[in-house]
Enzyme design. Structure first.
Site, mmCIF file in Angstrom:
data_model
loop_
_atom_site.group_PDB
_atom_site.id
_atom_site.type_symbol
_atom_site.label_atom_id
_atom_site.label_comp_id
_atom_site.label_asym_id
_atom_site.label_seq_id
_atom_site.Cartn_x
_atom_site.Cartn_y
_atom_site.Cartn_z
ATOM 1 N N GLU A 79 0.810 -1.208 0.000
ATOM 2 C CA GLU A 79 0.000 0.000 0.000
ATOM 3 C C GLU A 79 0.851 1.270 0.000
ATOM 4 O OE1 GLU A 79 -4.008 0.956 2.330
ATOM 5 O OE2 GLU A 79 -2.796 -0.698 3.100
ATOM 6 N N ASP A 80 1.934 1.236 0.757
ATOM 7 C CA ASP A 80 2.680 2.477 1.005
ATOM 8 C C ASP A 80 3.965 2.604 0.204
ATOM 9 O OD1 ASP A 80 0.694 2.923 2.776
ATOM 10 O OD2 ASP A 80 1.863 2.468 4.571
#
Ligand code: MN
Length: 714
Positions: free
Chosen positions: A80-81
């Site tokens: 996600e990051d």
């Protein structure tokens, strides 16, 4: 960075206690991978981001989770990051780890919005369904727990929102899985951020009362330990403090003051086996008088999440209520860690099959526990849906969650919402993108059906819908529609067929109708009309039979398997416009839905195309007594001389024919033109006469009858 390394060292020391050395070193490389990926990212609190995955892994290490789950915990935010992809994780750490990380990321992508209880329950189910592997939920719960523990740096609004979601969604999931310790901590932390003032006041009051209570608690503990020892029961006895949220809830629900709630003292007695539980209970009831109606046997009838214990409330010194919990070590482990207790207290096997076996074991043990409570099957069904889902959960445009069987398509969804929505569906938007109606829905999809008032279900939908509801609704609609249309058409065809016989349906007496229906094996005229409309019976045959049965024998000789055509039958026997048959042509009838019989010439292309559908063919013949004129197309090539068109038209008129239509094609060359005529002739012989006349004109170089060049129609 020094702090982070110290944190990592602590984690690896923890896992070294129960993992093999090469598993530990693999976990270390996962840490370095994640550290590099998150490099330069910081948490709101200012710490390096990697401290968060490390903390999550540490929580899971307390449950002795397997290396795959721990690896996934370290990597749980990289998809996600950071720029790391699922494939990359799969290549480096294996498919199972990549699936776990992917599972956690997918849950993160969904935001819970509405506040209704029913929706919260569905949302919990959806998360459990999406997880598929219970380890995804465990990682997610540890992730949420650590985030809740470290929320101070966030603004108040965000804290409140996350706390609300935790209380509505994640705490109940922890409870359902029997993860009691996490359940209570999540509740307390949510309470703290949702009601900061109430939390602060209660926490302070609890601290004060703790001091006051110490003496009483000590006294009771001593007395219990002494009595059990005297009787030879081996036991661990502890004083038990209620956690803040449960005190708050009790005050709220039972309208009690803090003092009243705190007036109750809790103790826990942990013994070796079930027998010892009941012995200890007897001893305690001898020591202090039990309060009537307060005894609960959760050993014989466990709670839904597998919790087992004996509960009893006793009159303590000075009449103070003492809440006792008595259980075995095994029961205690399950009470604290629930589904995770299998990792915590059993082998350290990391195979997925082993995981399934363990989860199954957990379910099985719950089933056994539940078997005494009566609704065991129902309970297991419930839990199975959660952990091994065969349902998908999708959103309506208004944010409602609908549960559908796995494999359901957009059409299934439409019928699930409402029959009218299904019947009028023309398209679907899934997550704002226009998709085919056959698209299979996935967990978390937002589905919007686009409808049109005049739209009808498509029979092709039956090939892909999966729910019985959609299937039966589509069938029902199509059947009703087809029947209604067929009945109307059949009635019209029969009326026309009777009209050609110079009669009408109302002229036929009841006896005639009854006889006919009996002959055909039908019950009602409606059935008969439907048969005619569907092409199962010929209107002309039925009409003739009706006349015969009604006593008018005049019509019968004509019908003997062959239908006589006069060309004046109207809708019941139309002349095909593709080949324009005229009397004298060899013809054949083709039963066409919605059009009765269509008469084609036997060499027509349409007949050739439909030659395999022999059940639709009908033998037809021209009636000698045709009196009308028939349109036919002829094409002439003529030399471009002045006045040639007038000569041709004159010749046609001389032969006793009328011209319906003429058109002249652009000249093929400077010398010749093509002229198309539609002329009226009474039959093939008449046409031959016309053509013979035309050939006599010197300027006419070629002449032919035209069939099938116009738009072909059945
Ligand atoms: Mn996280």
């Amino acid at each position: 960075m020094v702090e982070v390394e110290a944190q990592a060292d602590l984690l690896f020391k923890d896992v070294a206690g129960y993992l093999k050395a090469d598993d530990v070193s693999r976990l270390q490389s996962a840490y370095h991978f994640s550290e590099a990926a998150h490099h330069g990212q910081f948490r709101k609190s200012g710490e390096p981001y990697i401290s968060h995955p490390l903390a999550v892994a540490k929580i899971l290490a307390q449950w002795h989770l397997d290396p795959q789950a721990l690896t996934a915990a370290l990597l749980h935010d990289v998809m996600e990051d950071t720029a790391v992809t699922k494939d990359e994780i799969a290549t480096t750490f294996g498919r199972p780890v990549a699936d776990l990380v992917d599972g956690v990321s997918k849950i993160d992508a969904i935001e819970f919005q509405t506040k209704e209880d029913f929706q919260a329950e569905n949302f919990r189910k959806m998360l459990l369904a999406m997880a598929r592997d219970v380890r995804v939920i465990l990682i997610k719960l540890a992730d949420r727990l650590h985030n809740m523990r470290t929320m101070q740096a966030m603004d108040a609004e965000r804290r409140r929102r996350i706390a609300r979601e935790t209380l509505d969604i994640y705490a109940p999931i922890a409870n359902r899985l029997g993860l009691n310790a996490i359940y209570q901590e999540l509740q307390d932390l949510s309470f703290r951020y949702l009601h900061p003032t109430r939390h602060r006041v209660l926490a302070k009051a609890l601290k004060t009362s703790r001091g006051n209570r110490r003496e009483v608690v000590g006294k009771v503990l001593d007395a219990i330990v002494a009595r059990l020892k005297e009787a030879g029961v081996e036991a661990t006895v502890t004083g038990r403090e209620k956690h803040l949220y449960s005190i708050y809830n009790k005050m709220l629900e039972k309208q009690l003051s803090f003092a009243q709630v705190q007036d109750i003292y809790g103790f826990r007695v942990i013994v070796r086996d079930v027998n010892a539980c009941y012995i200890a209970l007897g001893l305690l009831h001898g020591l202090y008088k039990p309060i009537p109606g307060k005894f609960k046997d959760y050993i014989a009838i466990p709670k839904a999440n597998g919790y087992q214990s004996l509960h009893s409330t006793l009159f303590g010194p000075f009449g103070m209520p003492l809440e006792m919990q008595i259980r075995t070590h095994e029961m205690h482990k399950i009470a604290e860690a629930g589904v995770a207790s299998h990792w915590l207290y059993k082998s350290t096997d990391s195979e997925l099959t082993e995981l399934h076996r363990k989860t199954h074991q957990w379910l099985q043990s719950l089933l056994e526990l539940q078997s005494t409570s009566g609704n065991a099957v129902e309970f297991l069904e419930h839990l199975k849906v959660d952990l091994f889902p065969d349902e998908v959960y999708v959103f309506t445009p208004k944010g409602r969650i609908m549960a559908l069987p796995r494999g359901a398509t957009a059409v299934d969804f439409a019928y699930f919402v409402h029959t009218d929505i299904g019947n009028r569906a023309i398209a679907v938007k899934i997550n704002d993108e226009l998709m085919p109606l056959r698209t299979e829905l996935r967990n978390g999809d937002r589905v919007e059906i686009i409808t049109a008032v005049q739209a009808r279900p498509n029979p092709a939908w039956l090939n892909f819908v999966t729910t019985a509801r959609a299937r039966s609704q589509i069938r029902h609609f199509l059947k009703t529609m087809q029947l209604t249309e067929s009945v109307q058409l059949g009635e019209r065809l029969l009326t026309q067929a009777l009209a050609t016989l110079k009669t009408s349906p109302s002229d036929i007496d009841e006896t005639g109708w009854d006889k006919l229906l009996r002959d055909c094996g039908l019950k009602t005229r409606r059935d008969l009309h439907a048969d005619i409309g569907l092409g199962k019976r010929l209107a002309a045959v039925i009409a003739a039979r009706l006349l015969q049965l009604a006593g008018d024998g005049a019509a019968t000789p004509r019908i003997a398997g062959t239908i006589m055509i006069r060309g004046t039958e109207g809708m019941a026997a139309q002349l095909a416009r593709c080949c324009n048959p005229i009397p004298g042509d060899a013809v054949i009838g083709l039963v066409s839905k919605g059009q009765g019989i269509v008469i084609h010439t036997q060499d027509c292309a349409v007949i050739r195309r439909n030659r395999h559908e022999s059940d639709r063919w009908v033998d037809v013949q021209w009636d000698d007594k045709t009196r009308r004129a028939f349109g036919v197309n002829i094409r002439l090539s003529v030399a471009n001389e002045r006045g040639v068109l007038a000569q041709v038209a004159g010749a046609i008129a001389d032969a006793g024919s009328n011209i319906d239509n003429v058109n002249v094609d652009q000249a093929d060359s400077s010398a010749y033109s093509t002229i198309n005529f539609t002329i009226q002739v009474s039959n093939r012989f008449h046409l031959a006469q016309v053509m013979r006349r035309l050939r006599r004109i010197p300027e006419v170089v070629r002449i032919a009858r035209v069939k099938g060049t116009q738009r072909e129609r059945e």
